[in-house]
Design a protein around this motif. Sequence first.
Motif, PDB file in Angstrom:
ATOM      1  N   GLY A  85       0.820  -1.205   0.000  1.00  0.00           N
ATOM      2  CA  GLY A  85       0.000   0.000   0.000  1.00  0.00           C
ATOM      3  C   GLY A  85       0.852   1.253   0.000  1.00  0.00           C
ATOM      4  O   GLY A  85       2.013   1.265  -0.428  1.00  0.00           O
ATOM      5  N   ARG A  86       0.246   2.329   0.504  1.00  0.00           N
ATOM      6  CA  ARG A  86       0.956   3.606   0.532  1.00  0.00           C
ATOM      7  C   ARG A  86       2.118   3.591   1.507  1.00  0.00           C
ATOM      8  O   ARG A  86       3.102   4.314   1.328  1.00  0.00           O
ATOM      9  CB  ARG A  86      -0.006   4.739   0.909  1.00  0.00           C
ATOM     10  N   PHE A  87       2.004   2.792   2.563  1.00  0.00           N
ATOM     11  CA  PHE A  87       3.018   2.788   3.615  1.00  0.00           C
ATOM     12  C   PHE A  87       3.732   1.441   3.637  1.00  0.00           C
ATOM     13  O   PHE A  87       3.106   0.382   3.623  1.00  0.00           O
ATOM     14  CB  PHE A  87       2.375   3.062   4.977  1.00  0.00           C
ATOM     15  N   ARG A  88       5.055   1.502   3.694  1.00  0.00           N
ATOM     16  CA  ARG A  88       5.845   0.271   3.657  1.00  0.00           C
ATOM     17  C   ARG A  88       5.918  -0.414   5.009  1.00  0.00           C
ATOM     18  O   ARG A  88       6.113  -1.621   5.076  1.00  0.00           O
ATOM     19  CB  ARG A  88       7.259   0.590   3.166  1.00  0.00           C
ATOM     20  N   ASN A  89       5.789   0.363   6.108  1.00  0.00           N
ATOM     21  CA  ASN A  89       5.918  -0.230   7.432  1.00  0.00           C
ATOM     22  C   ASN A  89       5.161   0.631   8.444  1.00  0.00           C
ATOM     23  O   ASN A  89       4.609   1.687   8.110  1.00  0.00           O
ATOM     24  CB  ASN A  89       7.394  -0.371   7.827  1.00  0.00           C
ATOM     25  N   ASN A  90       5.162   0.181   9.694  1.00  0.00           N
ATOM     26  CA  ASN A  90       4.430   0.881  10.746  1.00  0.00           C
ATOM     27  C   ASN A  90       5.064   2.226  11.115  1.00  0.00           C
ATOM     28  O   ASN A  90       4.377   3.114  11.628  1.00  0.00           O
ATOM     29  CB  ASN A  90       4.335  -0.001  11.996  1.00  0.00           C
ATOM     30  N   TRP A  91       6.357   2.356  10.890  1.00  0.00           N
ATOM     31  CA  TRP A  91       6.991   3.653  11.119  1.00  0.00           C
ATOM     32  C   TRP A  91       6.313   4.727  10.270  1.00  0.00           C
ATOM     33  O   TRP A  91       5.952   5.799  10.780  1.00  0.00           O
ATOM     34  CB  TRP A  91       8.472   3.587  10.745  1.00  0.00           C
ATOM     35  N   GLU A  92       6.190   4.457   8.990  1.00  0.00           N
ATOM     36  CA  GLU A  92       5.617   5.444   8.092  1.00  0.00           C
ATOM     37  C   GLU A  92       4.154   5.722   8.434  1.00  0.00           C
ATOM     38  O   GLU A  92       3.706   6.877   8.422  1.00  0.00           O
ATOM     39  CB  GLU A  92       5.741   4.969   6.647  1.00  0.00           C
ATOM     40  N   LEU A  93       3.402   4.683   8.773  1.00  0.00           N
ATOM     41  CA  LEU A  93       1.983   4.873   9.093  1.00  0.00           C
ATOM     42  C   LEU A  93       1.825   5.717  10.359  1.00  0.00           C
ATOM     43  O   LEU A  93       1.012   6.655  10.391  1.00  0.00           O
ATOM     44  CB  LEU A  93       1.312   3.509   9.277  1.00  0.00           C
ATOM     45  N   SER A  94       2.595   5.415  11.418  1.00  0.00           N
ATOM     46  CA  SER A  94       2.451   6.167  12.669  1.00  0.00           C
ATOM     47  C   SER A  94       2.864   7.629  12.484  1.00  0.00           C
ATOM     48  O   SER A  94       2.203   8.540  13.009  1.00  0.00           O
ATOM     49  CB  SER A  94       3.294   5.514  13.766  1.00  0.00           C
ATOM     50  N   ALA A  95       3.943   7.865  11.724  1.00  0.00           N
ATOM     51  CA  ALA A  95       4.376   9.242  11.497  1.00  0.00           C
ATOM     52  C   ALA A  95       3.359  10.010  10.664  1.00  0.00           C
ATOM     53  O   ALA A  95       3.054  11.176  10.939  1.00  0.00           O
ATOM     54  CB  ALA A  95       5.746   9.262  10.820  1.00  0.00           C
ATOM     55  N   ALA A  96       2.797   9.361   9.634  1.00  0.00           N
ATOM     56  CA  ALA A  96       1.813  10.029   8.779  1.00  0.00           C
ATOM     57  C   ALA A  96       0.563  10.394   9.575  1.00  0.00           C
ATOM     58  O   ALA A  96      -0.028  11.467   9.387  1.00  0.00           O
ATOM     59  CB  ALA A  96       1.460   9.131   7.595  1.00  0.00           C
ATOM     60  N   ARG A  97       0.126   9.527  10.465  1.00  0.00           N
ATOM     61  CA  ARG A  97      -1.056   9.834  11.270  1.00  0.00           C
ATOM     62  C   ARG A  97      -0.789  11.008  12.207  1.00  0.00           C
ATOM     63  O   ARG A  97      -1.642  11.891  12.382  1.00  0.00           O
ATOM     64  CB  ARG A  97      -1.467   8.594  12.061  1.00  0.00           C
ATOM     65  N   ALA A  98       0.391  11.045  12.840  1.00  0.00           N
ATOM     66  CA  ALA A  98       0.725  12.176  13.713  1.00  0.00           C
ATOM     67  C   ALA A  98       0.759  13.481  12.928  1.00  0.00           C
ATOM     68  O   ALA A  98       0.267  14.520  13.389  1.00  0.00           O
ATOM     69  CB  ALA A  98       2.072  11.927  14.398  1.00  0.00           C
ATOM     70  N   ILE A  99       1.320  13.435  11.728  1.00  0.00           N
ATOM     71  CA  ILE A  99       1.382  14.640  10.894  1.00  0.00           C
ATOM     72  C   ILE A  99      -0.017  15.079  10.485  1.00  0.00           C
ATOM     73  O   ILE A  99      -0.329  16.285  10.448  1.00  0.00           O
ATOM     74  CB  ILE A  99       2.273  14.375   9.673  1.00  0.00           C
ATOM     75  N   SER A 100      -0.913  14.141  10.195  1.00  0.00           N
ATOM     76  CA  SER A 100      -2.284  14.495   9.824  1.00  0.00           C
ATOM     77  C   SER A 100      -2.984  15.225  10.972  1.00  0.00           C
ATOM     78  O   SER A 100      -3.691  16.218  10.755  1.00  0.00           O
ATOM     79  CB  SER A 100      -3.067  13.234   9.448  1.00  0.00           C
ATOM     80  N   VAL A 101      -2.780  14.758  12.208  1.00  0.00           N
ATOM     81  CA  VAL A 101      -3.386  15.424  13.363  1.00  0.00           C
ATOM     82  C   VAL A 101      -2.820  16.834  13.513  1.00  0.00           C
ATOM     83  O   VAL A 101      -3.561  17.801  13.759  1.00  0.00           O
ATOM     84  CB  VAL A 101      -3.152  14.591  14.641  1.00  0.00           C
ATOM     85  N   VAL A 102      -1.512  16.978  13.362  1.00  0.00           N
ATOM     86  CA  VAL A 102      -0.895  18.298  13.486  1.00  0.00           C
ATOM     87  C   VAL A 102      -1.425  19.241  12.413  1.00  0.00           C
ATOM     88  O   VAL A 102      -1.750  20.408  12.686  1.00  0.00           O
ATOM     89  CB  VAL A 102       0.648  18.161  13.400  1.00  0.00           C
ATOM     90  N   ARG A 103      -1.536  18.768  11.199  1.00  0.00           N
ATOM     91  CA  ARG A 103      -2.056  19.623  10.127  1.00  0.00           C
ATOM     92  C   ARG A 103      -3.490  20.063  10.414  1.00  0.00           C
ATOM     93  O   ARG A 103      -3.852  21.226  10.174  1.00  0.00           O
ATOM     94  CB  ARG A 103      -1.986  18.872   8.799  1.00  0.00           C
ATOM     95  N   TYR A 104      -4.313  19.155  10.925  1.00  0.00           N
ATOM     96  CA  TYR A 104      -5.689  19.523  11.220  1.00  0.00           C
ATOM     97  C   TYR A 104      -5.734  20.576  12.334  1.00  0.00           C
ATOM     98  O   TYR A 104      -6.512  21.534  12.265  1.00  0.00           O
ATOM     99  CB  TYR A 104      -6.495  18.292  11.625  1.00  0.00           C
ATOM    100  N   LEU A 105      -4.904  20.428  13.374  1.00  0.00           N
ATOM    101  CA  LEU A 105      -4.871  21.410  14.458  1.00  0.00           C
ATOM    102  C   LEU A 105      -4.413  22.776  13.948  1.00  0.00           C
ATOM    103  O   LEU A 105      -4.927  23.816  14.372  1.00  0.00           O
ATOM    104  CB  LEU A 105      -3.952  20.927  15.577  1.00  0.00           C
ATOM    105  N   ILE A 106      -3.459  22.773  13.023  1.00  0.00           N
ATOM    106  CA  ILE A 106      -3.023  24.040  12.432  1.00  0.00           C
ATOM    107  C   ILE A 106      -4.176  24.685  11.668  1.00  0.00           C
ATOM    108  O   ILE A 106      -4.404  25.910  11.752  1.00  0.00           O
ATOM    109  CB  ILE A 106      -1.799  23.812  11.530  1.00  0.00           C
ATOM    110  N   ASP A 107      -4.926  23.873  10.908  1.00  0.00           N
ATOM    111  CA  ASP A 107      -6.078  24.415  10.174  1.00  0.00           C
ATOM    112  C   ASP A 107      -7.123  25.000  11.121  1.00  0.00           C
ATOM    113  O   ASP A 107      -7.875  25.922  10.738  1.00  0.00           O
ATOM    114  CB  ASP A 107      -6.711  23.311   9.317  1.00  0.00           C
TER     115      ASP A 107
END
Length: 343
Positions: free
Chosen positions: A280-302
Amino acid sequence: MAGSRLRRRDARTDYWPGFVDAMASLLLVIIFLLSIFVLAQFFLGQQLSGRDTVLNRLNAQISELTELLALERASGRDLEDTIASLTANLNDAESERDRLAGLLDASSNQADQAGGAVATLETALDAEKRISQRALSQVELLNQQISALRRQIGALESALEASESRDRESQTKIADLGRRLNVALAQRVQELSRYRSDFFGRLREILSQRSDIRVVGDRFVFQSEVLFSSGEDTINPAGEAELKKLADAVKEPAVQIPDEINWVLRVDGHTDARPLSGTGRFRNNWELSAARAISVVRYLIDQGVDPERLVAAGFGEFQPLEEGDDPEALARNRRIELKLTER
């Protein structure tokens, strides 16, 4: 006919003066350009020479300061070594004085015993007396040297004591600065802890109706299912509603916390231990966990949260809340954690 030849001869000689004038003008231009170039080279060389002089002077001053610092550091050790050497010399001198005094006493005893001896004994007594006089002179000289050594030792001990006093004062100042720094840091930590308690209390009031949002230690924990679909980093509508409440709660203490407290809201992404397929889009759990944290940060900034107060981090499956692979443990380990901390 003669006039034609004269006109042709005059026509042939008219080119030469113009050619000479052109060459003279060209020569003057070349000389002028060479003069400008020489002057420019001269001034440029003067400027570079001045800069080299200043740079050399600065390098010399730096070298002198470095040498003075090294001498100051070594002065204490040199004083101690000198005192030890002088003390040893003093001990040797006193031993020599005692030995000569013993010789003098022995000579005096021999002189008393030989009072009634014959002329040969008187000759020996005179020799002993001369030896005794030399011994007395040496003892006096040694006494003078011992006195001089004691004065030198006293001066060196005074200098060493002054140096040690300066060191103690410096150590006292350093210790005082350390205590003041620790007190200031402790106050900052206490202030941040108070605001963290207020922040978590506000979040409990807003999000208390959900069992899948809870407080663990000093962190506020969202289960991943509240915000994301399985294997995705896009926040679902229900998750946006909860994060909107969170953003409002974050903006309230952001106004109250003093500017000197350099606080941040850290958003940590965590997954369970099951590996991703890698297709899929993410090769491992590192990438998935980091992407989810970044999504939350972006939403809070918005939603108006200051981006300078936000941090996103991904931990993959390596910081579990519970061990085991049963569904309940896996679900608890899939989470987003919020922590109000200091940068």
